[in-house]
Scaffold this motif. Structure first.
Motif, mmCIF file in Angstrom:
data_model
loop_
_atom_site.group_PDB
_atom_site.id
_atom_site.type_symbol
_atom_site.label_atom_id
_atom_site.label_comp_id
_atom_site.label_asym_id
_atom_site.label_seq_id
_atom_site.Cartn_x
_atom_site.Cartn_y
_atom_site.Cartn_z
ATOM 1 N N ALA A 146 8.383 17.905 -42.987
ATOM 2 C CA ALA A 146 8.252 18.631 -41.605
ATOM 3 C C ALA A 146 8.091 18.659 -40.069
ATOM 4 C CB ALA A 146 6.822 17.991 -41.472
ATOM 5 N N ILE A 147 8.369 17.986 -39.422
ATOM 6 C CA ILE A 147 9.340 18.186 -38.363
ATOM 7 C C ILE A 147 11.027 19.000 -38.118
ATOM 8 C CG2 ILE A 147 10.879 16.894 -36.432
ATOM 9 C CD1 ILE A 147 8.733 14.702 -36.562
ATOM 10 N N ALA A 148 11.133 18.932 -39.145
ATOM 11 C CA ALA A 148 12.398 19.746 -39.950
ATOM 12 C C ALA A 148 12.314 20.952 -40.071
ATOM 13 C CB ALA A 148 13.661 19.141 -40.301
ATOM 14 N N VAL A 149 11.784 21.291 -41.446
ATOM 15 C CA VAL A 149 11.144 22.233 -41.402
ATOM 16 C C VAL A 149 10.302 23.541 -40.190
ATOM 17 C CG1 VAL A 149 9.505 23.912 -42.593
ATOM 18 C CG2 VAL A 149 10.136 22.163 -43.846
ATOM 19 N N GLY A 150 9.781 22.354 -39.486
ATOM 20 C CA GLY A 150 8.885 23.752 -38.040
ATOM 21 C C GLY A 150 10.567 23.961 -37.154
ATOM 22 N N ALA A 151 10.697 22.935 -36.733
ATOM 23 C CA ALA A 151 12.047 23.199 -35.349
ATOM 24 C C ALA A 151 12.824 24.031 -36.061
ATOM 25 C CB ALA A 151 12.776 21.436 -35.458
ATOM 26 N N ILE A 152 13.362 24.496 -37.757
ATOM 27 C CA ILE A 152 14.386 25.447 -37.854
ATOM 28 C C ILE A 152 13.752 26.299 -37.998
ATOM 29 C CG2 ILE A 152 15.692 25.660 -40.212
ATOM 30 C CD1 ILE A 152 16.144 22.598 -40.528
#
Length: 452
Positions: free
Chosen positions: A298-304
């Protein structure tokens, strides 16, 4: 979001806990439409504030009636050719028992219907942000009625209805990345390509007039989104909804930070509008993916999503389409990013056993996600543009240039958002009204993405 699945044995019983939980979630999703009105209302100029609020609020009336009459039946009735549903008992919601359960679940059909109704209300309201300042209110109301009938109800069936082609293909869309955000974003692009640019686009300052209102709207959207996302599992028995709740918070925070970092590097400041926009981008991206990824995912999805959406909002100036409040840049791009990233970050250990590329699943799920993304995008873009074209050629979709310049609030609603006279009342005769002096100077030029 899981559609109804009939089980051969162990028929579920009504759960008071899940029913209450889903009613609360439905109320939270309902709150998102007024929240969106505040969010959009603060981003426009003073002379368009009330019109922006009303373009969201009118959806609460129109879509509610159409949903009861036939919308629920089209979206969630018995499948017809993988494209649409129909069930006579759902027409008028008149053939449903009070405690009759949604197939395979522990909540009444009425509860499922009202939860889905709130999604149907919100989706066309999202489109309105792209059309600020220039659309006749009657034309917009007609567009909502036609659009939900021809676009939203069928697409909801494709994605969430038993037998819908996207559902049968295995497209993962937990709470609306395709059916809500890509659908609305593509529709917004289709309409603005037909109706054209605002007067003064790229020339006149078009800054948000009330950033505190924008932040209030964003905060309420964030709050309501927990019901939007966590409630989409239709119960709270196995922990999946809890994972989605957590991932919603995590991705939103990551997206906000990514947007602000990009903004600082690109424009030299951390702006409140950037924080609000980044949060919404994260909420959009985690909507389809949050039930398939881990908190780290979820961190990766949000940051991207935060980074790509921040970059995408400037494309309107490069390509010349006037997306007033960045519906395309945030909702279309964010929905695409979140949906496609399922194909990379799905762990296979939350809502389903489908795995993404980074978890040994190969490209299979990514291919399915791409089919859902671009199928919905193409259909919504083309049909929405056609609807806008037909309305424009028959009744006209835009106000006149003079009315747009003088202010659409006074023309369409006979009101102004703020009374500067001190005499009370918000309505002035059209013949005596004049543009407010603060319309182009109410907010400092701190965020270049909304300056035109």
């Amino acid at each position: 979001m899981p559609p109804g699945i009939a089980l051969a044995a162990d028929a579920p019983q009504l759960s008071a806990a899940n029913t209450g939980f889903m009613l609360i979630c439905s109320a939270l999703v309902m709150l998102m439409t007024p929240a969106l009105a505040f969010f959009y209302g603060g981003m426009v100029r003073v002379k368009s504030t009330l019109n922006m609020l009303m373009m969201s609020f009118i959806s609460l009336g129109i879509v509610t009636i159409l949903w009861v009459l036939y919308g629920f039946s089209l979206a969630f009735g018995t499948d017809k050719g993988s494209l649409i549903g129909w069930n006579g008992d759902f027409v008028g919601l008149s053939g449903i028992g009070v405690v009759e359960l949604w197939d395979g679940y522990t909540i009444p059909i009425y509860v499922f219907a009202v939860f889905q109704l709130m999604f149907a209300i919100l989706t066309p309201a999202l489109i309105s942000g792209a059309l600020a300042d220039r659309v006749k209110f009657t034309a917009w109301a007609l567009f909502i009625a036609l659009w939900v009938t021809i676009v939203y109800f069928p697409v909801a069936h494709w994605v969430w209805g038993t037998g819908g082609w996207a559902y049968d293909l295995g497209v993962i869309d937990f709470a609306g990345g395709t059916a809500v955000h890509i659908n609305a974003g593509a529709a917004a692009l289709g309409v603005i390509l037909v109706i054209g640019k605002r007067v003064g686009f790229k020339k006149d300052p078009m800054r948000p007039h009330n950033l505190p209102l924008v932040m209030l709207g964003a905060g309420l959207l964030w709050f309501g989104w927990f019901g939007f996302n966590a409630g989409s599992w239709l119960g709270n028995d196995d922990g999946v909804g809890a994972v989605m709740f957590l991932n919603t918070q995590v991705a939103t925070g990551a997206a906000m930070l990514a947007w602000l970092i990009y903004e600082k590097i690109r424009h030299g400041a951390f702006t409140t509008l950037g924080a609000a926009s980044g949060a919404v981008a994260g909420l959009v991206a985690i909507t389809p993916s949050g039930g398939a990824v881990s908190p780290l995912g979820a961190i990766a999805v949000g940051a991207i999503a935060g980074l790509l959406c921040a970059m995408a909002v400037g494309l309107k100036f490069k390509f010349g389409y006037d997306d007033s409040l960045d519906v395309v840049g945030v909702h279309l791009v964010g929905g695409i990013v979140g949906s496609l990233l399922v194909g990379f970050f799905a762990t296979g250990g939350v809502q389903s056993d489908a795995k993404g590329l980074f978890y040994g699943g190969g490209l299979d799920q990514l291919g399915k996600q791409a089919a859902g993304v671009f199928g919905v995008l193409a259909y919504s873009l083309v049909v929405s543009a056609l609807l806008a074209f037909l309305i424009d050629k028959t009744m006209g979709m835009r106000v006149s240039e003079d009315d747009e310049v003088s202010g659409i609030d006074q023309v369409e609603h006979a009101e102004t958002a703020y009374d500067y006279s001190g005499a009370g009342g918000g309505s002035l005769p059209r013949s005596t009204s004049a543009p407010l002096a603060t319309e182009t100077t109410a907010a400092p030029a701190t965020n270049k993405k909304v300056d035109a």
